[in-house]
Design a protein around this motif. Structure first.
Motif, PDB file in Angstrom:
ATOM      1  N   LYS A   1      36.740   6.657  48.380  1.00  0.00           N
ATOM      2  CA  LYS A   1      37.595   7.654  47.725  1.00  0.00           C
ATOM      3  C   LYS A   1      35.916   7.944  46.222  1.00  0.00           C
ATOM      4  CE  LYS A   1      42.078   6.732  49.386  1.00  0.00           C
ATOM      5  NZ  LYS A   1      42.991   7.373  48.514  1.00  0.00           N
ATOM      6  N   VAL A   2      35.657   7.522  45.927  1.00  0.00           N
ATOM      7  CA  VAL A   2      34.447   7.633  44.911  1.00  0.00           C
ATOM      8  C   VAL A   2      33.309   8.953  45.012  1.00  0.00           C
ATOM      9  CG1 VAL A   2      33.074   6.051  43.376  1.00  0.00           C
ATOM     10  CG2 VAL A   2      34.851   4.842  44.291  1.00  0.00           C
ATOM     11  N   SER A   3      33.242   9.186  44.346  1.00  0.00           N
ATOM     12  CA  SER A   3      32.247   9.863  44.838  1.00  0.00           C
ATOM     13  C   SER A   3      30.908   9.920  44.115  1.00  0.00           C
ATOM     14  CB  SER A   3      33.029  11.473  43.822  1.00  0.00           C
ATOM     15  OG  SER A   3      33.682  12.103  44.221  1.00  0.00           O
ATOM     16  N   GLY A   4      29.996  10.693  45.327  1.00  0.00           N
ATOM     17  CA  GLY A   4      28.429  10.251  44.986  1.00  0.00           C
ATOM     18  C   GLY A   4      28.344  11.132  43.261  1.00  0.00           C
TER      19      GLY A   4
ATOM     20  N   LYS B   1      41.711  16.551  53.478  1.00  0.00           N
ATOM     21  CA  LYS B   1      41.625  15.311  52.406  1.00  0.00           C
ATOM     22  C   LYS B   1      41.194  15.188  51.888  1.00  0.00           C
ATOM     23  CE  LYS B   1      42.313  12.744  56.918  1.00  0.00           C
ATOM     24  NZ  LYS B   1      41.459  11.453  57.611  1.00  0.00           N
ATOM     25  N   GLY B   2      40.220  16.425  50.663  1.00  0.00           N
ATOM     26  CA  GLY B   2      39.750  16.852  48.684  1.00  0.00           C
ATOM     27  C   GLY B   2      38.652  15.255  49.451  1.00  0.00           C
ATOM     28  N   THR B   3      37.929  15.055  50.629  1.00  0.00           N
ATOM     29  CA  THR B   3      37.005  14.424  51.162  1.00  0.00           C
ATOM     30  C   THR B   3      35.564  14.929  51.516  1.00  0.00           C
ATOM     31  OG1 THR B   3      37.845  12.791  52.432  1.00  0.00           O
ATOM     32  CG2 THR B   3      38.004  12.566  49.904  1.00  0.00           C
ATOM     33  N   GLY B   4      34.597  14.241  51.373  1.00  0.00           N
ATOM     34  CA  GLY B   4      33.513  15.034  52.786  1.00  0.00           C
ATOM     35  C   GLY B   4      32.500  14.386  52.376  1.00  0.00           C
ATOM     36  N   THR B   5      31.202  14.677  52.925  1.00  0.00           N
ATOM     37  CA  THR B   5      30.126  14.297  52.609  1.00  0.00           C
ATOM     38  C   THR B   5      28.717  15.485  52.462  1.00  0.00           C
ATOM     39  OG1 THR B   5      29.890  11.915  53.759  1.00  0.00           O
ATOM     40  CG2 THR B   5      27.479  13.254  53.106  1.00  0.00           C
ATOM     41  N   VAL B   6      28.314  16.022  51.036  1.00  0.00           N
ATOM     42  CA  VAL B   6      27.712  17.697  51.027  1.00  0.00           C
ATOM     43  C   VAL B   6      25.817  16.831  50.950  1.00  0.00           C
ATOM     44  CG1 VAL B   6      27.419  18.662  49.196  1.00  0.00           C
ATOM     45  CG2 VAL B   6      29.225  18.269  50.027  1.00  0.00           C
ATOM     46  N   THR B   7      25.236  17.456  51.523  1.00  0.00           N
ATOM     47  CA  THR B   7      24.028  17.268  51.625  1.00  0.00           C
ATOM     48  C   THR B   7      23.743  19.256  50.976  1.00  0.00           C
ATOM     49  OG1 THR B   7      24.347  16.003  53.093  1.00  0.00           O
ATOM     50  CG2 THR B   7      21.604  17.131  52.396  1.00  0.00           C
ATOM     51  N   VAL B   8      22.639  19.079  49.797  1.00  0.00           N
ATOM     52  CA  VAL B   8      21.566  19.936  49.036  1.00  0.00           C
ATOM     53  C   VAL B   8      20.952  20.010  49.996  1.00  0.00           C
ATOM     54  CG1 VAL B   8      21.330  21.400  47.047  1.00  0.00           C
ATOM     55  CG2 VAL B   8      23.393  20.502  47.792  1.00  0.00           C
ATOM     56  N   SER B   9      19.714  20.950  49.814  1.00  0.00           N
ATOM     57  CA  SER B   9      18.385  20.506  50.675  1.00  0.00           C
ATOM     58  C   SER B   9      17.825  22.128  50.612  1.00  0.00           C
ATOM     59  CB  SER B   9      18.805  20.663  52.203  1.00  0.00           C
ATOM     60  OG  SER B   9      19.128  19.568  52.786  1.00  0.00           O
ATOM     61  N   TYR B  10      16.786  21.636  49.855  1.00  0.00           N
ATOM     62  CA  TYR B  10      15.552  22.454  49.073  1.00  0.00           C
ATOM     63  C   TYR B  10      14.963  22.752  49.411  1.00  0.00           C
ATOM     64  CZ  TYR B  10      12.469  25.413  45.293  1.00  0.00           C
ATOM     65  OH  TYR B  10      12.202  25.743  45.256  1.00  0.00           O
ATOM     66  N   GLY B  11      13.958  23.833  49.693  1.00  0.00           N
ATOM     67  CA  GLY B  11      12.982  23.646  51.524  1.00  0.00           C
ATOM     68  C   GLY B  11      11.610  23.805  49.945  1.00  0.00           C
ATOM     69  N   GLY B  12      11.389  24.213  48.619  1.00  0.00           N
ATOM     70  CA  GLY B  12      10.551  24.300  48.389  1.00  0.00           C
ATOM     71  C   GLY B  12       9.908  25.750  48.136  1.00  0.00           C
TER      72      GLY B  12
ATOM     73  N   SER C   1       9.495  20.280  48.407  1.00  0.00           N
ATOM     74  CA  SER C   1      10.912  20.382  48.992  1.00  0.00           C
ATOM     75  C   SER C   1      12.158  19.326  48.277  1.00  0.00           C
ATOM     76  CB  SER C   1      11.258  20.617  50.352  1.00  0.00           C
ATOM     77  OG  SER C   1      10.459  19.309  50.733  1.00  0.00           O
ATOM     78  N   GLN C   2      12.760  19.067  48.299  1.00  0.00           N
ATOM     79  CA  GLN C   2      14.090  18.507  47.830  1.00  0.00           C
ATOM     80  C   GLN C   2      14.794  18.520  48.508  1.00  0.00           C
ATOM     81  OE1 GLN C   2      13.709  17.018  43.437  1.00  0.00           O
ATOM     82  NE2 GLN C   2      15.621  15.402  43.837  1.00  0.00           N
ATOM     83  N   LYS C   3      15.866  17.030  48.735  1.00  0.00           N
ATOM     84  CA  LYS C   3      17.112  16.700  49.477  1.00  0.00           C
ATOM     85  C   LYS C   3      17.421  15.652  48.861  1.00  0.00           C
ATOM     86  CE  LYS C   3      18.231  15.495  53.540  1.00  0.00           C
ATOM     87  NZ  LYS C   3      18.463  14.895  55.199  1.00  0.00           N
ATOM     88  N   VAL C   4      19.720  16.022  48.561  1.00  0.00           N
ATOM     89  CA  VAL C   4      20.423  15.168  47.907  1.00  0.00           C
ATOM     90  C   VAL C   4      21.425  15.209  49.009  1.00  0.00           C
ATOM     91  CG1 VAL C   4      21.439  14.555  45.836  1.00  0.00           C
ATOM     92  CG2 VAL C   4      19.149  15.406  45.810  1.00  0.00           C
ATOM     93  N   ARG C   5      22.081  13.834  49.412  1.00  0.00           N
ATOM     94  CA  ARG C   5      23.272  14.436  50.003  1.00  0.00           C
ATOM     95  C   ARG C   5      24.258  12.815  49.229  1.00  0.00           C
ATOM     96  NH1 ARG C   5      23.436  14.303  55.712  1.00  0.00           N
ATOM     97  NH2 ARG C   5      21.565  13.889  55.638  1.00  0.00           N
ATOM     98  N   LEU C   6      25.311  13.612  49.078  1.00  0.00           N
ATOM     99  CA  LEU C   6      26.414  12.512  48.327  1.00  0.00           C
ATOM    100  C   LEU C   6      27.722  12.657  48.983  1.00  0.00           C
ATOM    101  CD1 LEU C   6      25.730  14.247  44.806  1.00  0.00           C
ATOM    102  CD2 LEU C   6      25.366  12.107  45.597  1.00  0.00           C
ATOM    103  N   ARG C   7      28.615  12.057  48.851  1.00  0.00           N
ATOM    104  CA  ARG C   7      29.820  12.046  48.717  1.00  0.00           C
ATOM    105  C   ARG C   7      31.066  12.401  48.089  1.00  0.00           C
ATOM    106  NH1 ARG C   7      32.853   9.599  52.899  1.00  0.00           N
ATOM    107  NH2 ARG C   7      34.665   9.295  52.416  1.00  0.00           N
ATOM    108  N   VAL C   8      31.256  13.417  48.348  1.00  0.00           N
ATOM    109  CA  VAL C   8      32.805  13.552  47.433  1.00  0.00           C
ATOM    110  C   VAL C   8      34.125  13.484  47.637  1.00  0.00           C
ATOM    111  CG1 VAL C   8      34.141  16.196  47.209  1.00  0.00           C
ATOM    112  CG2 VAL C   8      31.522  16.324  47.512  1.00  0.00           C
ATOM    113  N   GLY C   9      34.697  12.480  46.350  1.00  0.00           N
ATOM    114  CA  GLY C   9      36.188  11.738  47.304  1.00  0.00           C
ATOM    115  C   GLY C   9      36.770  12.033  45.729  1.00  0.00           C
TER     116      GLY C   9
END
Length: 522
Positions: A508-511, A392-403, A409-417
């Motif tokens: 369907k709009v990406s983060g 489908k070309g869509t989903g949710t991506v989480t990037v977690s950096y542990g420090g 540390s920091q975490k970003v969660r975005l939707r792929v659309g």
């Protein structure tokens, strides 16, 4: 019109594994022990509930006390206490003091049984329409008055040191076309110790097959998660989740094997002032909530990873020593290529950032997890994914950096659309006259809100404070008075202030996110 959401500093965030409890059935220490064995660690709290068929059985608690007293869990039990039995009685009668004698006897028996310091969850889920103490029919004030009668009575018993949990249901019932409002039943801060909420992964929205859409509902529902967080903060009380869990509903409205729900709950508990939370490891006539029963393997595994060890308190990311500088994680772009079946991520971090970032992709009903090294402050990902995830070309991506030794540390969660968000700033972010202002544009199909996160350091600890503005017609703007505690923290900070504008995505709009230095910060 403007939603202001304050996110506590990470230095005071809860440890989700260490604050975990469980309901494993009535008087069931063996059930708790089995849950601990399956989880891989002991729980800190145990939940149980008194009978509600008759007044006589409601206050006859010797069996419960006896069951727990013979176990190692005796000092950890929180009891759910009905306000009214099935046999009869009304909120109005309780508010007049007619039932105080029952609750005095209950308190005396708990004290005599060594449970005088227990947490008591009175009249739970009162903003639903399924219990006799429901506030339907405009009975919020009557409920609150009855609550005060009970608490005053039970506290008056010598040796009583109870704590009382005022617990709503996530998402209020509609009665006569109007949705109930839990806050109308607030008895006053001096009568309450915790602000609780019961949350299950079950939904009746049109897009309920989408785990992220369900979660957005739980966040934004009337009397949902954001409401609880903000209301508890205003009342100066810690939060609790006396019941939460997966849901395999017999009518098909449950989320089933949903590791995303487990991840969302872990992150939410960690980010907020949660005293304790109880996984509801049981089944009733509506649903089966047990997580280790065998038919929710992906969610069970994620539950073990996040709640079963203290490593889960770092969101499963690579661990570090939580250094002194912001990581400045900036995800410039995310994309799923259906033809090459690849997830592509372009992100930057502070130049001194080192180690690895953990990537989680949820797409097409599947989840993939992998780690990538950070090199020269840059994170580039081109990861092969399955055909089902790419379809489908869509989903949710989480990037977690542990420090690491130098960065937080920091975490970003975005939707792929399939459509770009076109998130653009028009003004700010700027701080002036004790106000935070920012404005920008975005894809007109975007829905929801743009979140502005301020990041700065106080006494060597990273602080994140978040503010949110709804998107309207392709525009978003923020102009809000900064709370006194934020101003105080800004006055105590060392170094500058950065801000992230984050749109997590919708439909369907990406983060997307943008990173700025904040102008005008004193």
């Amino acid at each position: 019109m403007l939603m202001v959401a304050i996110v506590p500093a990470s230095a005071s965030a809860a440890s989700p594994g260490k604050t975990l409890g469980v309901y494993a059935g009535p008087g069931a220490p063996d059930g708790v022990a089995q849950f601990e064995s399956q989880l891989g660690r002991p729980v800190s709290f145990v939940a149980d509930a008194f009978a509600r068929d008759t007044w006589a059985n409601l206050i006859d608690v010797d069996w419960w006390i006896g069951r727990w007293k013979a176990s190692q869990y005796f000092s950890r039990v929180a009891y759910t206490v009905p306000m009214l039995p099935d046999e009869g009685g009304t909120l109005a009668q309780g508010a007049s003091g007619q039932f105080n004698g029952y609750f005095r006897t209950l308190a005396e028996r708990l004290v005599a049984g060594g449970q005088g310091s227990a947490t008591l969850r009175l009249g739970w889920e009162f903003n639903g329409d399924w219990y006799k103490w429901s506030i339907k029919g405009g009975q919020g004030a009557t409920y609150a008055a009855y609550w005060r009668q009970i608490v005053t009575t039970m506290r008056s018993v010598p040796g009583a040191h109870f704590k009382f949990d005022w617990c709503a249901n996530s998402g209020s019932s509609y009665v006569g076309g109007t949705q109930l409002e839990a806050e109308t039943a607030w008895p006053g801060s001096s009568y309450v110790d915790f602000v609780g909420l019961d949350v299950y992964d079950q939904s009746w929205i049109d897009d309920r097959s989408n785990a992220d859409a369900r979660w957005n509902g739980y966040l934004n529902d009337q009397n949902g998660l954001k409401w609880q967080r903000d209301f508890a903060a205003r009342m100066g009380k810690p939060m609790t989740f006396p019941e939460w869990g997966l849901s395999n509903r017999h009518d098909g409205y449950g989320g089933g094997d949903a590791p995303a729900f487990i991840e969302h709950m872990h992150a939410w508990i960690k980010a907020n002032n949660v005293d304790h939370h109880m996984y509801f490891n049981w089944a009733d006539v509506n649903s089966d909530y047990r997580i280790f029963r065998g038919d929710t393997p992906r969610a069970a595994q994620r539950f073990r990873e996040l709640f079963g060890t203290d490593a889960g308190d770092n969101d499963g990311a690579s661990t570090g020593s939580e250094g002194t500088a912001p990581a400045r994680l900036y995800v410039k772009g995310v994309k799923i290529s259906r033809t090459s079946r690849r997830l592509r991520i372009d992100a930057t971090l502070a130049p001194q950032a080192s180690g690895a970032a953990r990537i989680t992709l949820s797409a097409g009903g599947h989840t993939a997890r992998f780690s990538k090294r950070v090199s020269g402050g840059r994170l580039r990902v081109s990861q092969r994914i399955s055909r089902g995830m790419a379809r489908k070309g869509t989903g949710t991506v989480t990037v977690s950096y542990g420090g690491d030794a130098a960065t937080h540390s920091q975490k970003v969660r975005l939707r792929v659309g399939s459509r770009k968000s076109k998130l653009r700033p028009l003004a700010g972010p700027r701080i002036g006259a004790n106000q935070l202002a920012a404005a920008g544009s975005i894809n007109k199909r975007a829905r929801g809100a743009v979140r502005i996160e301020l990041n700065f350091d106080v006494a060597g600890k990273n602080v994140t404070r978040a503010f949110s503005a709804k998107i309207r017609g392709g525009r978003w703007s923020l102009a809000t008075q900064l709370p006194a505690d934020v101003l105080a923290q800004l006055g105590q900070r060392t170094g500058g202030v950065t801000a992230s504008a984050i749109f997590t995505g919708s439909g369907k709009v990406s983060g997307a996110m943008k990173l700025y230095d904040v102008l005008g910060a004193r």
